[in-house]
Write an enzyme that holds these catalytic residues in place. Structure first.
Site, PDB file in Angstrom:
ATOM      1  N   CYS A  93       0.840  -1.210   0.000  1.00  0.00           N
ATOM      2  CA  CYS A  93       0.000   0.000   0.000  1.00  0.00           C
ATOM      3  C   CYS A  93       0.871   1.256   0.000  1.00  0.00           C
ATOM      4  CB  CYS A  93      -0.921   0.022   1.215  1.00  0.00           C
ATOM      5  SG  CYS A  93      -2.057  -1.367   1.274  1.00  0.00           S
TER       6      CYS A  93
HETATM    7  C1  BEZ Z   1       0.564  -4.612   1.844  1.00  0.00           C
HETATM    8  O1  BEZ Z   1       0.180  -3.513   1.526  1.00  0.00           O
HETATM    9  O2  BEZ Z   1       1.741  -4.941   1.772  1.00  0.00           O
HETATM   10  C2  BEZ Z   1      -0.415  -5.653   2.315  1.00  0.00           C
HETATM   11  C3  BEZ Z   1      -1.572  -5.247   2.972  1.00  0.00           C
HETATM   12  C4  BEZ Z   1      -2.457  -6.207   3.430  1.00  0.00           C
HETATM   13  C5  BEZ Z   1      -2.194  -7.550   3.232  1.00  0.00           C
HETATM   14  C6  BEZ Z   1      -1.040  -7.926   2.547  1.00  0.00           C
HETATM   15  C7  BEZ Z   1      -0.156  -6.977   2.084  1.00  0.00           C
END
Ligand code: BEZ
Length: 211
Positions: free
Chosen positions: A45
């Protein structure tokens, strides 16, 4: 029922890092990109919001406003924006919606319970100036989206809403486009003075008309 292409994008009021907003008022007469991410302070994210921030000028050139959404609270969003700016070398200038009561997530069906009971998936909607949903994509939490692709689709949507053309696979702004099936080849020569290339009666190209 979940949203489909061609549906009116639901309006909402929300608390964001840029203050309280009314979605429709915020979009005005322009295009909108509304995208959800699973959670703040997560790596994928962070890169997605960073890429979006790096492309802010490109979205603005296309008269498109961007809004990110997750169910995290406002103070968390604000702290995370500092991290995004620091680690991705950007200045996030678009609102992050703090959708704690899931108003937006519910309206846009962004929580897919069999993927995660609580977090929003990576949904993205492009909304036209008429407030109609033009594009929907959904990615899993483990896969970051390609924001160059979002710009590419925006270019295609803006072109095809003004001209009777479609864009072929992997098309990029400036490349030849496909002449709409309702236009006869005879009419196409008049309508597209830059040229008409007939490969098959149903597959006809012309240089991009607005370039
Ligand atoms: C991420 O943004 O890395 C992420 C967020 C939620 C679950 C898995 C990865």
């Amino acid at each position: 029922m979940s949203l489909r292409l061609g549906d009116t994008a639901p309006n909402f009021k929300a608390t964001t890092t840029e203050g309280e907003i009314d979605f429709y008022e915020y979009l005005g007469n322009g295009w909108g990109i509304l995208f959800s991410h699973p959670a703040d302070y997560t790596p994928v994210c962070t890169t997605e919001l960073g890429k979006t921030a790096a492309l802010q000028e490109e979205f603005a050139k296309r008269n498109a406003k961007v809004l990110a959404v997750s169910v995290d609270p406002l103070d968390k969003h604000k702290g995370w924006v500092n991290d995004i700016n620091e680690t991705q070398n950007v200045n996030v200038g678009f609102p992050l919606i703090a959708d704690e009561d899931r108003t937006v997530a519910t309206l846009y069906d962004m929580i897919h319970p069999n993927a995660s009971a609580t977090a929003t998936v990576r949904s993205l909607f492009i909304i036209g100036p008429d407030k109609v949903v033009k594009l929907m994509i959904t990615y899993p939490a483990s896969t970051g989206r390609n924001f160059q692709e979002v710009l590419r689709v925006l270019d295609s949507l803006q072109l095809t809403s003004n001209y009777s053309v479609s864009t072929p696979a992997d098309w990029k702004d400036g490349e030849d486009v496909i002449i709409g099936g309702t236009i006869s080849t005879e009419d196409a020569y008049t309508k597209f003075p830059k040229g008409v290339k007939v490969v098959k009666p149903y597959l006809r190209y012309t240089p991009q008309p607005n370039k």
